[in-house]
Write an enzyme that holds these catalytic residues in place. Structure first.
Site, short mmCIF file in Angstrom:
data_model
loop_
_atom_site.label_atom_id
_atom_site.label_comp_id
_atom_site.label_asym_id
_atom_site.label_seq_id
_atom_site.Cartn_x
_atom_site.Cartn_y
_atom_site.Cartn_z
N TYR A 98 0.78 -1.04 -0.05
CA TYR A 98 -0.05 0.10 0.03
C TYR A 98 0.73 1.18 0.11
O TYR A 98 0.44 2.15 -0.67
CB TYR A 98 -0.91 -0.07 1.18
N ASN A 121 -12.27 -1.37 -5.70
CA ASN A 121 -11.92 -1.61 -7.13
C ASN A 121 -13.06 -2.48 -7.64
O ASN A 121 -13.10 -3.58 -7.31
CB ASN A 121 -10.64 -2.41 -7.23
N CYS A 129 -5.97 -5.61 -8.02
CA CYS A 129 -5.91 -5.47 -6.71
C CYS A 129 -5.21 -6.59 -5.85
O CYS A 129 -4.61 -6.36 -4.64
CB CYS A 129 -7.02 -4.77 -6.37
N HIS A 130 -5.35 -7.59 -6.37
CA HIS A 130 -4.75 -8.91 -5.71
C HIS A 130 -3.12 -8.92 -5.62
O HIS A 130 -2.68 -9.55 -4.85
CB HIS A 130 -5.28 -9.99 -6.50
N GLU A 156 -0.08 -16.53 -10.90
CA GLU A 156 0.86 -15.73 -11.75
C GLU A 156 2.23 -16.16 -11.50
O GLU A 156 3.20 -16.07 -12.42
CB GLU A 156 0.62 -14.13 -11.36
#
Length: 164
Positions: A98, A121, A129-130, A156
């Site tokens: 953040y 979001n 946002c993950h 990912e």
């Protein structure tokens, strides 16, 4: 229930995914919202935008796509828009805190506000946002639930290693 002015479509990933079904809502200008849903309504006639988003989400979940290029139309305050733009710049397979997002939008004192905007979001996965985690590397809140967030980050990591 969505207004008839919007197109609706759904994506249901393979059964090994904890994501469940995703509802895609589009205006005439772009994808407005992606929502984790428990069941599907009868969709209105999908638009070319929702179909493109559905195809891109499916390709992403199979590890065939890193970056989305469907037109987006998220609704939010100017501050939220800036945060979401910063989220969209986080590369596939990477994470940010953040504080790093606050620095990216030139507002170091806005870490909590960044967290709130991140939580609002309307386009999870497409606006990633993950990929936002705690400063110490821990998983922090995710509107879709931490199990989904962990699964997306692992997806990912798996595919980024295959592409190297």
């Amino acid at each position: 229930m969505a207004s008839p002015a919007y197109a609706i479509d759904y994506v249901t990933p393979e059964s090994t995914s904890p994501l469940g079904t995703l509802r895609i809502l589009a205006s005439e200008h772009g994808i407005r919202e992606i929502t984790f849903v428990e069941s599907t309504e009868t969709p209105t006639a999908p638009s070319s935008l929702t179909e493109a988003c559905r195809k891109q989400l499916s390709a992403y979940l199979k590890g065939e796509l890193r970056d989305f290029d469907v037109p987006l139309d998220p609704q939010g305050t100017p501050f939220q828009q800036r945060v979401w733009e910063a989220l969209a710049r986080i590369p596939f397979g990477e994470t940010r805190s953040y504080a790093e997002i606050a620095r990216d939008i030139d507002n170091l004192k806005a870490m909590r506000a960044v967290g709130a905007a991140n939580g609002r979001n309307p386009l999870p996965i497409v606006v990633p946002c993950h990929r936002v985690i705690g400063r110490d590397g821990t998983l922090t809140g995710y509107a879709g639930g931490l199990e989904r967030k962990a699964w997306l980050l692992e997806l990912e990591r798996t595919y980024i290693n295959q592409w190297r």
